[in-house]
Scaffold this active site. Structure first.
Site, mmCIF file in Angstrom:
data_model
loop_
_atom_site.group_PDB
_atom_site.id
_atom_site.type_symbol
_atom_site.label_atom_id
_atom_site.label_comp_id
_atom_site.label_asym_id
_atom_site.label_seq_id
_atom_site.Cartn_x
_atom_site.Cartn_y
_atom_site.Cartn_z
ATOM 1 N N GLU A 263 31.130 -26.384 12.337
ATOM 2 C CA GLU A 263 31.078 -27.347 13.440
ATOM 3 C C GLU A 263 32.319 -28.242 13.412
ATOM 4 O O GLU A 263 32.705 -28.765 12.359
ATOM 5 C CB GLU A 263 29.806 -28.179 13.278
ATOM 6 C CG GLU A 263 29.587 -29.250 14.321
ATOM 7 C CD GLU A 263 28.297 -30.028 14.054
ATOM 8 O OE1 GLU A 263 27.901 -30.804 14.943
ATOM 9 O OE2 GLU A 263 27.691 -29.864 12.968
ATOM 10 N N LYS B 60 26.645 -28.654 22.098
ATOM 11 C CA LYS B 60 25.515 -28.974 21.227
ATOM 12 C C LYS B 60 24.417 -29.662 22.029
ATOM 13 O O LYS B 60 24.681 -30.544 22.840
ATOM 14 C CB LYS B 60 25.984 -29.872 20.084
ATOM 15 C CG LYS B 60 24.942 -30.137 19.008
ATOM 16 C CD LYS B 60 25.577 -30.874 17.828
ATOM 17 C CE LYS B 60 24.616 -31.091 16.688
ATOM 18 N NZ LYS B 60 25.264 -31.747 15.522
ATOM 19 N N CYS C 119 24.276 -26.870 14.461
ATOM 20 C CA CYS C 119 23.725 -27.739 13.414
ATOM 21 C C CYS C 119 22.315 -28.248 13.696
ATOM 22 O O CYS C 119 21.341 -27.534 13.528
ATOM 23 C CB CYS C 119 24.683 -28.895 13.163
ATOM 24 S SG CYS C 119 24.368 -29.706 11.551
ATOM 25 N N GLY D 177 -8.337 10.908 -14.715
ATOM 26 C CA GLY D 177 -7.360 10.598 -15.751
ATOM 27 C C GLY D 177 -5.973 10.425 -15.175
ATOM 28 O O GLY D 177 -4.992 10.322 -15.912
ATOM 29 N N LEU E 296 -3.379 8.458 -11.987
ATOM 30 C CA LEU E 296 -3.075 7.103 -11.521
ATOM 31 C C LEU E 296 -4.025 6.613 -10.438
ATOM 32 O O LEU E 296 -4.562 5.512 -10.507
ATOM 33 C CB LEU E 296 -1.644 7.052 -10.985
ATOM 34 C CG LEU E 296 -0.510 6.938 -11.999
ATOM 35 C CD1 LEU E 296 0.831 7.126 -11.293
ATOM 36 C CD2 LEU E 296 -0.545 5.583 -12.692
ATOM 37 N N SER F 298 -7.087 7.559 -9.277
ATOM 38 C CA SER F 298 -8.483 7.311 -9.604
ATOM 39 C C SER F 298 -8.615 6.137 -10.566
ATOM 40 O O SER F 298 -9.611 5.405 -10.534
ATOM 41 C CB SER F 298 -9.127 8.566 -10.198
ATOM 42 O OG SER F 298 -8.532 8.930 -11.425
ATOM 43 N N ASN G 214 -8.148 24.337 -3.244
ATOM 44 C CA ASN G 214 -8.939 23.452 -2.386
ATOM 45 C C ASN G 214 -10.435 23.551 -2.643
ATOM 46 O O ASN G 214 -11.174 22.572 -2.452
ATOM 47 C CB ASN G 214 -8.647 23.753 -0.915
ATOM 48 C CG ASN G 214 -7.290 23.222 -0.482
ATOM 49 O OD1 ASN G 214 -6.672 22.447 -1.193
ATOM 50 N ND2 ASN G 214 -6.834 23.649 0.679
ATOM 51 N N THR H 245 -9.950 7.629 -3.627
ATOM 52 C CA THR H 245 -8.840 7.365 -4.550
ATOM 53 C C THR H 245 -7.469 7.661 -3.951
ATOM 54 O O THR H 245 -6.457 7.238 -4.492
ATOM 55 C CB THR H 245 -9.006 8.217 -5.823
ATOM 56 O OG1 THR H 245 -8.973 9.609 -5.467
ATOM 57 C CG2 THR H 245 -10.338 7.906 -6.499
ATOM 58 N N GLU I 8 0.213 10.006 -0.387
ATOM 59 C CA GLU I 8 -0.484 11.265 -0.188
ATOM 60 C C GLU I 8 -0.897 11.438 1.270
ATOM 61 O O GLU I 8 -0.865 12.542 1.810
ATOM 62 C CB GLU I 8 -1.710 11.326 -1.101
ATOM 63 C CG GLU I 8 -1.342 11.417 -2.582
ATOM 64 C CD GLU I 8 -2.550 11.428 -3.492
ATOM 65 O OE1 GLU I 8 -2.399 11.828 -4.661
ATOM 66 O OE2 GLU I 8 -3.645 11.012 -3.040
ATOM 67 N N TYR J 34 -8.345 18.658 2.837
ATOM 68 C CA TYR J 34 -9.163 18.223 3.971
ATOM 69 C C TYR J 34 -10.643 18.421 3.642
ATOM 70 O O TYR J 34 -11.075 19.492 3.234
ATOM 71 C CB TYR J 34 -8.791 19.028 5.216
ATOM 72 C CG TYR J 34 -9.367 18.475 6.495
ATOM 73 C CD1 TYR J 34 -8.820 17.338 7.083
ATOM 74 C CD2 TYR J 34 -10.455 19.090 7.113
ATOM 75 C CE1 TYR J 34 -9.335 16.833 8.269
ATOM 76 C CE2 TYR J 34 -10.978 18.594 8.294
ATOM 77 C CZ TYR J 34 -10.417 17.453 8.865
ATOM 78 O OH TYR J 34 -10.926 16.948 10.032
ATOM 79 N N LYS K 139 -5.083 15.150 9.262
ATOM 80 C CA LYS K 139 -5.845 14.568 8.152
ATOM 81 C C LYS K 139 -5.935 13.048 8.302
ATOM 82 O O LYS K 139 -6.985 12.452 8.045
ATOM 83 C CB LYS K 139 -5.208 14.927 6.819
ATOM 84 C CG LYS K 139 -5.243 16.409 6.493
ATOM 85 C CD LYS K 139 -4.567 16.712 5.167
ATOM 86 C CE LYS K 139 -4.563 18.216 4.890
ATOM 87 N NZ LYS K 139 -3.851 18.553 3.635
#
Length: 649
Positions: free
Chosen positions: A55, A124, A177, A365, A367, A369, A448, A472, A477, A485, A610
């Site tokens: 300014e 301004k 400003c 076992g 991630l 779930s 599947n 889960t 995914e 499915y 899906k």
């Protein structure tokens, strides 16, 4: 430099902008324009398209009653004329502050110029006249200018607070400003009228705590207006009689700071960043309330000639390879707590609404779930329900390894939930014979059938116990369709549906570090280190996992990167490829990125059916694929155009 056969850099939407801090002398216009000219030439050399200066920098902000001297005002205009001539060959459009006399009024203005041409002058609007400020003593407000044009340096130019400067996809507006500090800043009006870049010329002095508040104002204004905010404030050289200036150069984009100058530097600075104009436009088009708010907002649009050689300068902006994961550890802790709380809150409401007091979770076992079980445990604790009412079910199949089997059992034991182990091998073998499938068949039917058998067990157990099956599957995914499915694709409430795979790992590790989960910590950390796998194919001779998901569909860190920028910002394949190559430089080469980008696009389009049948689940972040919420897409939409561009890279 990155090039494609169909795009230049502006097709990707990046624009290089800069906040310039010259060394000024109050009242010495010749000195000041020499310093400004030097920074303009440097900005031009670096390929900057728009540069903002402080300014009243042509005269200095702290001239005080010298602003009442006609000689100073006259010299300021002559200095500007020299500046225009000295920088006429530069292609950077600049905004610099100076006092301007119009008839019987004096205005504090921002002059927009480039290539020797003045495009417009913005006065301004709000003049501070409190505490250390006395601007109303010298200047008139531009709220109601009595002229639409003024003559400046021999040019007849637009003069208004309602000016927008545009060149193709780029449109910017200017405020000065104090305009930012008022309840309804002029930049809000300019933004809804079309400005994606907001420029502020400032001379804000320093006080304890003021800088933090200033940063919050800029961050909030850029986020509220879905814009880039370019802020340049006075620095060294201004009079220190009563106040001190730090030379703040701040550049923010939609609430995030891209770059900041060094405060209290005694050197001149050019603070450069690249803003993504295309990203901002995409967000605005998606946010219909933004568009409706702007109806009736009229501004005069001034064509400006932004540099035409933008594609010759390499993009320097960096990209976070993990956009779902904050870089700052403290922020990451807060993010994990918030996400976990959202998951727990959603499940708690569903349990209360259904009147059930039990839940069933399939525990592999792995991630996903594990996170679902942790959410269920925290939810039952919060509702005052016994953990034993959570039935954890591990269902070993043909590909289950000792490692994941052991981790599943020990995790459930350490968390104190109910435990059932039901092997699916015999049931699947009978099913294979029933459908006439050969024992050696390892097709998708082989895989599947196992996933669907597990889901049938969970659903039937839930019916027997009067409970809910907790899903889960995670966001990554869902994006890739990496779910069977009517198998693991289905549940009664999917707590992980808004959490991408890269973040699931962090959430499990975060829970493991919590004192309340010390007993389970060892099992949780080993689960984090276990390769991601559906374990639907038999293990190798050593009992190790052979079916590793990332070997089949690609690295989740790449897919999460694609997902974030494709869904949130609508990035085209060429831009996704360019950004990923930069974000993962040294880890994945361009050929590898192209390969997995093509896979992502093919799977994302082909697997929409899906997502269209997705169970309920909580949204936790800005990217969601719920067909009832954020993402509505026909299951038979063609990916052809996207694939063609990806394959042409």
């Amino acid at each position: 430099m990155y090039r494609t056969n169909c795009s230049n850099r502006m097709d990707f939407g990046f624009l290089k902008i800069a906040a310039a801090t010259p060394g000024v002398k109050a009242g010495d216009c010749s000195h000041n324009i020499a310093r400004i000219a030097g920074l303009i030439r440097e900005a031009d050399r670096q390929g900057v398209s728009v540069a903002a200066f402080p300014e009243l920098c042509i005269t200095g902000y702290t001239c005080g009653d010298l602003f009442g001297q006609p000689f100073l005002i006259e010299q300021a205009e002559r200095a500007l004329a020299r500046l225009l001539a000295d920088t006429a060959s530069c292609r950077t459009v600049c905004i610099a502050g100076m006092p301007l006399a119009v008839d019987n009024r004096l205005y504090n203005t921002a002059v927009v110029f480039g290539s020797g041409i003045i495009f417009g002058v913005v006065p301004k609007t709000y003049l501070p006249n409190y505490d250390e400020f006395y601007e109303a003593r010298w200047f008139a407000s531009g709220a109601e200018p009595h002229r639409e044009t003024v003559e400046l340096c021999g040019q007849q130019v637009p003069f208004s607070t309602d000016l927008l400067f545009e060149d193709g996809k780029v449109c910017f507006g200017v405020e000065i400003c104090e305009d930012l500090w008022v309840p309804h800043p002029p930049s809000s009006r300019l933004a809804v009228a079309g400005a994606t870049l907001l420029v502020n010329l400032s001379a804000s002095d320093e006080m304890v705590g003021k800088h933090a508040y200033l940063r919050s104002l800029i961050a909030q204004q850029s986020a509220r207006t879905l814009s880039a905010y370019l802020y340049s404030s006075a620095g060294f050289g201004e009079s220190s009689t009563d106040v001190v200036f730090a030379g703040n150069g701040l550049i923010a984009e939609n609430g995030i700071f891209l770059n900041e100058s060094e405060r209290f530097s005694l050197e001149e600075q050019l603070t450069v960043a690249e803003t993504d104009i295309e990203r901002l436009l995409t967000l605005r088009r998606k946010t219909n309330t933004f568009a409706s708010y702007g109806s009736g907002t009229l501004c005069k649009r001034i064509p400006v000639a932004l540099r035409a050689d933008r594609e010759q300068f390499p993009v320097e902006r960096g990209f976070n390879p993990s956009p779902f994961i904050p870089d700052d550890p403290q922020q990451m802790q807060q993010r994990c707590e918030e996400i976990f709380s959202i998951q727990v809150g959603g499940l708690a409401q569903r349990i209360r609404h259904t009147g059930t007091h039990s839940a069933v979770v399939g525990i592999s076992g792995g991630l996903d779930s594990t996170l679902a079980l942790l959410v269920a445990v925290r939810t039952f604790d919060k509702l005052g329900l016994p953990r034993r009412n959570i039935l954890g079910v591990t269902m070993p199949g043909f590909g289950t390894t000792d490692r994941t089997h052991t981790n599943a059992l020990r995790l459930m034991e350490s968390l104190g939930v109910g435990i059932r182990e039901i092997s699916i091998r015999e049931a699947c073998a009978v099913h294979f014979r029933d459908i006439g499938m050969d024992d050696a068949d390892r097709s998708v039917a082989y895989e599947n059938a196992q996933a669907r058998e597990r889901t049938q067990i969970l659903m039937d157990l839930a019916n027997r116990t009067g409970g809910l099956v907790i899903g889960t599957g995670d966001l990554s995914e869902l994006a890739l369709g990496w779910a069977t499915y009517n198998g693991d694709h289905m549940s009664m409430y999917g707590v992980n549906c808004g959490v991408p795979k890269t973040l699931v790992r962090h959430l499990v590790r975060w829970v493991a570090a919590h004192p309340d989960y010390e007993v389970a910590r060892g099992w949780l950390l080993d689960i984090v280190d276990t390769p991601i796998s559906p374990e639907l194919l038999p293990a190798d001779e050593k009992g190790e996992i052979v079916q590793k998901t990332e070997d089949l569909v690609g690295p989740y860190e790449l897919h999460d990167f694609f997902l974030y920028h494709f869904v949130r910002f609508g990035c085209r394949p060429a831009k996704l490829h360019f950004m990923a190559c930069r974000a993962f430089a040294g880890k994945y080469d361009a050929k590898t990125v192209k390969k997995w980008l093509t896979v992502f696009l093919r799977r994302f389009f082909s697997q929409q059916f899906k997502r269209s049948a997705l169970p309920d689940g909580p949204k936790v972040g800005s990217v969601s694929l719920s067909p009832r919420g954020d993402w509505r897409m026909p299951s038979d939409a063609s990916p052809a155009m996207w694939i063609r561009e990806a394959e042409s890279l």
